[in-house]
Design an enzyme around this catalytic site. Structure first.
Site, PDB file in Angstrom:
ATOM      1  N   ARG A 247      -1.619   3.709   5.367  1.00  0.00           N
ATOM      2  CA  ARG A 247      -0.986   4.940   5.310  1.00  0.00           C
ATOM      3  C   ARG A 247      -1.193   5.527   6.614  1.00  0.00           C
ATOM      4  NH1 ARG A 247       0.922   3.065   1.528  1.00  0.00           N
ATOM      5  NH2 ARG A 247       1.091   3.946  -0.586  1.00  0.00           N
TER       6      ARG A 247
ATOM      7  N   ARG B  19      -9.509  -4.430  -2.206  1.00  0.00           N
ATOM      8  CA  ARG B  19      -8.739  -5.658  -2.582  1.00  0.00           C
ATOM      9  C   ARG B  19      -7.960  -6.317  -1.532  1.00  0.00           C
ATOM     10  NH1 ARG B  19      -4.913  -3.999  -5.020  1.00  0.00           N
ATOM     11  NH2 ARG B  19      -5.337  -1.822  -4.436  1.00  0.00           N
ATOM     12  N   ILE B  20      -7.183  -5.511  -0.656  1.00  0.00           N
ATOM     13  CA  ILE B  20      -6.444  -6.105   0.310  1.00  0.00           C
ATOM     14  C   ILE B  20      -7.179  -6.743   1.349  1.00  0.00           C
ATOM     15  CG2 ILE B  20      -4.555  -5.601   1.971  1.00  0.00           C
ATOM     16  CD1 ILE B  20      -3.430  -3.475  -0.038  1.00  0.00           C
TER      17      ILE B  20
ATOM     18  N   GLY C 281       5.533  -3.431   3.656  1.00  0.00           N
ATOM     19  CA  GLY C 281       4.413  -4.492   3.357  1.00  0.00           C
ATOM     20  C   GLY C 281       4.456  -5.149   2.028  1.00  0.00           C
TER      21      GLY C 281
ATOM     22  N   ASP D 200       3.462  -0.279  10.165  1.00  0.00           N
ATOM     23  CA  ASP D 200       4.533  -0.251   8.807  1.00  0.00           C
ATOM     24  C   ASP D 200       4.458   1.046   8.180  1.00  0.00           C
ATOM     25  OD1 ASP D 200       6.075  -1.824   7.266  1.00  0.00           O
ATOM     26  OD2 ASP D 200       4.684  -1.976   5.812  1.00  0.00           O
TER      27      ASP D 200
ATOM     28  N   HIS E  25       7.831   0.169   6.665  1.00  0.00           N
ATOM     29  CA  HIS E  25       7.305   0.310   5.430  1.00  0.00           C
ATOM     30  C   HIS E  25       7.604  -0.885   4.675  1.00  0.00           C
ATOM     31  CE1 HIS E  25       4.620   3.006   2.718  1.00  0.00           C
ATOM     32  NE2 HIS E  25       4.469   2.045   2.468  1.00  0.00           N
TER      33      HIS E  25
ATOM     34  N   GLU F  26       8.612   9.624   5.934  1.00  0.00           N
ATOM     35  CA  GLU F  26       9.590   8.313   5.710  1.00  0.00           C
ATOM     36  C   GLU F  26      10.587   8.820   4.685  1.00  0.00           C
ATOM     37  OE1 GLU F  26       7.091   5.161   4.107  1.00  0.00           O
ATOM     38  OE2 GLU F  26       5.736   5.106   5.683  1.00  0.00           O
TER      39      GLU F  26
END
Length: 324
Positions: free
Chosen positions: A236, A154-155, A287, A260, A285, A265
């Site tokens: 990721r 999708r992205i 996005g 990102d 991170h 994290e």
């Protein structure tokens, strides 16, 4: 229901229009990040419905076993941070909508933001101007360059659509079925993984992190990239072999990276070696972190809580625990 929302760093959620869906529920929102089991257990002692913001907090067995009042975990997207088996054993329902065919346009936009930032060296140019200087150095244009897209979902499609407006060639590498889909949609497909890394001027990673994709980008892959090339990762960190990107950037292949996402994290002072590299462009991170994207995501998350409270849960991951 007693609802707890974790990791809302900027106290954004209560201002979203969809927050009204929780009217009538007892809602507690935490704005910091805690991963310590005992501290979390204390915070969540009375919680019946737990809302997670993507993968910010890991919900594992040691914590789950301490949460005697928890009935529901509501979130969106994938759930590698959650011990589903432990939830099931405790008869705790996990609901997580998988966002259908709609991409995260925010993440696609962020990908392009990072590409433009790195190729035109925007942070350095801005700092130079603030320091009293004028132009620092020439950047690089995107037109007629090759955008390598690793993974085709999708992205990736949203990113590829924008590439056309920049006059870029799109080159795809992915599993066989995805390569065929990309070819059918008019994109070039690399003859091999080696050719993909060798031929691309910009490579952007767009895959879910799972056993089959973990460390799928190796040190050998990165060494094939051009010294002028850029690697972008808004997916990721675990897609890349540990330590490989830092070593590759120090060696000069690729010449730049824009990242990102990180193995650990949130990143704390001194915990991420990429931050020390002048050819690494790093963001925290963000996005998917836009008001517009969160309205979409949390509307679904809150719908899951409302449906559960009404006795008709949706998007159940472990439906065997639902007794009706």
């Amino acid at each position: 229901m007693k609802v707890t929302i974790l990791d809302d760093y900027f106290d954004t959620i209560r201002a979203l229009p969809c927050f009204g869906k929780l009217d009538g529920h007892d809602v507690t929102i935490w704005n910091d990040h805690v991963q310590d089991v005992d501290a979390l257990a204390e915070r969540l002692a009375e919680t019946e419905a737990l809302v997670l913001i993507r993968e910010r907090t890991h919900i594992r067995r040691p914590l789950i076993e301490k949460l005697s009042n928890l009935k529901l975990v509501s979130q969106r997207s994938v759930y590698p941070h959650i011990d589903v088996d432990a939830l099931t054993e405790k008869n705790i329902l996990l609901c997580s909508g998988q966002h259908g065919d709609a991409p995260s346009y925010a993440t696609a936009e962020m990908t392009w933001g990072l590409i433009l930032t790195a190729m035109r060296e925007l942070p350095q140019q801005m700092q130079s101007l603030k320091d009293g200087n004028w132009q620092l150095a020439p950047g690089r244009t995107l037109r007629h360059k090759t955008l390598g897209i690793y993974g085709f979902g999708r992205i990736s499609r949203a990113v590829a659509d924008t590439a056309r407006s920049f006059g870029m060639r799109t080159l795809v590498w992915a599993r066989e079925a995805s390569r065929e889909a990309a070819k059918a949609e008019g994109h070039d497909v690399a003859a091999s993984k080696e050719d993909f890394f060798r031929d691309s001027d910009v490579i952007t990673l767009h895959m879910r992190l799972k056993d089959a994709t973990r460390h799928i980008v190796t040190a050998e892959d990165l060494a094939l990239m051009k010294p002028t090339a850029l690697l972008v990762n808004t997916s990721r960190a675990g897609l890349i072999e540990p330590g490989a990107l830092v070593a590759a950037l120090k060696a000069g292949r690729p010449g730049m990276a824009a990242v990102d996402v990180y193995d650990n994290e949130p990143v704390t002072q001194g915990s991420e070696p990429l931050l020390a590299l002048p050819n690494a462009y790093c963001t925290p991170h963000i996005g998917y972190v836009t008001v517009d994207e969160w309205e979409i995501q949390f509307s679904d998350i809150f719908d899951q809580i409302v449906a559960y409270a009404a006795g008709d849960p949706i998007n159940m991951i472990n439906p065997e625990v639902w007794k009706g």
